[in-house]
Design a protein around this motif. Structure first.
Motif, mmCIF file in Angstrom:
data_model
loop_
_atom_site.group_PDB
_atom_site.id
_atom_site.type_symbol
_atom_site.label_atom_id
_atom_site.label_comp_id
_atom_site.label_asym_id
_atom_site.label_seq_id
_atom_site.Cartn_x
_atom_site.Cartn_y
_atom_site.Cartn_z
ATOM 1 N N ALA A 46 0.823 -1.203 0.000
ATOM 2 C CA ALA A 46 0.000 0.000 0.000
ATOM 3 C C ALA A 46 0.865 1.264 0.000
ATOM 4 C CB ALA A 46 -0.930 -0.002 1.213
ATOM 5 N N PHE A 47 1.869 1.298 0.866
ATOM 6 C CA PHE A 47 2.705 2.503 0.942
ATOM 7 C C PHE A 47 3.574 2.661 -0.302
ATOM 8 C CE2 PHE A 47 1.574 2.293 5.445
ATOM 9 C CZ PHE A 47 1.332 3.641 5.717
ATOM 10 N N GLU A 48 3.920 1.547 -0.920
ATOM 11 C CA GLU A 48 4.659 1.635 -2.180
ATOM 12 C C GLU A 48 3.785 2.275 -3.259
ATOM 13 O OE1 GLU A 48 6.837 -1.334 -5.433
ATOM 14 O OE2 GLU A 48 6.380 -2.060 -3.410
ATOM 15 N N CYS A 49 2.512 1.882 -3.322
ATOM 16 C CA CYS A 49 1.586 2.476 -4.294
ATOM 17 C C CYS A 49 1.338 3.959 -3.979
ATOM 18 C CB CYS A 49 0.258 1.714 -4.294
ATOM 19 S SG CYS A 49 0.357 0.038 -4.993
ATOM 20 N N LEU A 50 1.176 4.268 -2.698
ATOM 21 C CA LEU A 50 0.935 5.656 -2.315
ATOM 22 C C LEU A 50 2.113 6.548 -2.689
ATOM 23 C CD1 LEU A 50 -0.710 5.198 1.215
ATOM 24 C CD2 LEU A 50 -1.831 5.987 -0.880
ATOM 25 N N ALA A 51 3.318 5.994 -2.577
ATOM 26 C CA ALA A 51 4.502 6.770 -2.937
ATOM 27 C C ALA A 51 4.509 7.117 -4.419
ATOM 28 C CB ALA A 51 5.765 6.000 -2.565
#
Length: 352
Positions: A46-51
């Motif tokens: 999720a945080f990879e996508c948000l980045a």
């Protein structure tokens, strides 16, 4: 739950749920509404996508291996720096819903296997996205208004600066003209004209140096005006100091102009007529607010030979006419206070 048939702007949703199968079903359900869902099964994804960016909203499941949706919410940061969040859980416990909202979630949806879950999730996502869109639009509109106001204030300050400079130049030319004359009456008339120009120029000077558009600090303005009057009126025959006592008061521009012209007229008259030739004395100017009546009282006084307001004018009478006009503009009352010696004039006008 029925949906509107209007054409929607596609929403890009990041859906975090450790149940990959449910993620696929959610993606299909939202695709039928024209939305694009990227399902992920853990917070690292999720945080990879948000980045990478590009998402409009995040749907976040509560129960995941090793952490909860509340943990993820805490890592997302403050609301002003992240996407809107729809919290999803299989628990019907209202306390969990309240906890999620307090932690920063924007909506709460109970997850089950019924078709209604997908309808509720779609509705929550669309509602949250629209609310945030309106919030962003409001912030952008308010910023645009602030920027327009700032530009207008800068322009107004520049206008006041130029007006003050122009009037200052005119006053200087009048001073030069009076210095080249020998006729006392002509010199006195030009000095009076210079005092009136200076009074108005002082207002504009205070305006372009002030952060409060359209308002003037009375004490600062009169201090400058009195200094200008002293410099232009005092000479060997009229060496009278002007003493100012003014409270810290703020008035509107139009009132400041009228007040300044009145002070100029009364001080000029005092210089010309208050004292006998060779006599010494001073001219006192005071401004104070009278509470609780919310009125301002201007007082100009001297210790000279006195003045009878019923007597004929000693000059052209123009000064008296200007004083009356400015008093009318201020909605002021002008009074000559009886006293054993000297002259005392009060001008009383409403603060608002």
């Amino acid at each position: 739950m029925p949906f509107s048939t209007e054409i929607l702007t596609p929403i890009r949703v990041l859906y975090l749920d450790d149940d990959a199968g449910l993620g696929v079903l959610v993606k299909k359900a939202l695709a039928r509404r024209g939305h694009n869902v990227v399902p992920v099964v853990n917070s690292a994804q999720a945080f990879e996508c948000l980045a990478q960016g590009g998402f409009d909203v995040m749907a976040l499941d509560h129960s995941m291996p090793g952490e909860t949706g509340l943990d993820v919410l805490a890592r997302l940061g403050p609301r002003s720096e992240r996407l809107p969040v729809v919290y999803v859980t299989g628990s019907a416990d209202a306390r969990l819903a309240l906890q999620a909202i307090r932690a920063g979630a924007d909506e709460y949806v109970i997850k089950d296997t019924a078709t209604e879950f997908y309808d509720l999730l779609i509705a929550a996502i669309e509602n949250v996205t629209e609310r945030w869109r309106l919030k962003r639009q409001k912030a952008e509109d308010e910023q645009a208004v602030r920027e327009a106001r700032d530009r207008a204030e800068l322009l107004l300050q520049e206008v006041n600066h130029r007006v003050a400079n122009s009037l200052g130049l005119v006053a200087a030319m009048v001073r030069m003209q009076s210095a080249a004359l020998a006729d006392p009456a002509a010199i006195a008339a030009l000095q009076e004209t210079q005092a009136r120009i200076t009074a108005i120029a002082g207002v504009h000077r205070r305006l372009y140096t002030s952060d409060r558009i359209g308002l003037v600090e009375v004490d600062d303005y009169l201090e400058h005006l009195v200094g200008e009057l002293q410099a232009s009126l005092a000479d060997e025959e009229h060496p009278y100091p002007i003493r100012l006592s003014a409270e810290r008061l703020t008035i509107k521009t139009d009132k400041a102009v009228s007040l300044g012209v009145i002070v100029g007229e009364l001080v000029t008259n005092a210089f010309k007529y208050a004292y006998e030739a060779g006599a010494t004395g001073d001219i006192r100017v005071s401004v104070q607010q009278q509470a609780p009546a919310a009125v301002i009282i201007l007082t100009v006084e001297d210790d000279g030979k006195g003045f009878d307001p019923q007597s004929a004018s000693q000059g052209t009478g123009l000064g008296s006419k200007i004083l009356a006009a400015m008093a009318t503009s201020l909605k002021a009352t002008v009074a000559y206070v009886p006293r054993p010696s000297g002259t005392c004039v009060t001008v009383t006008f409403p603060l608002d």
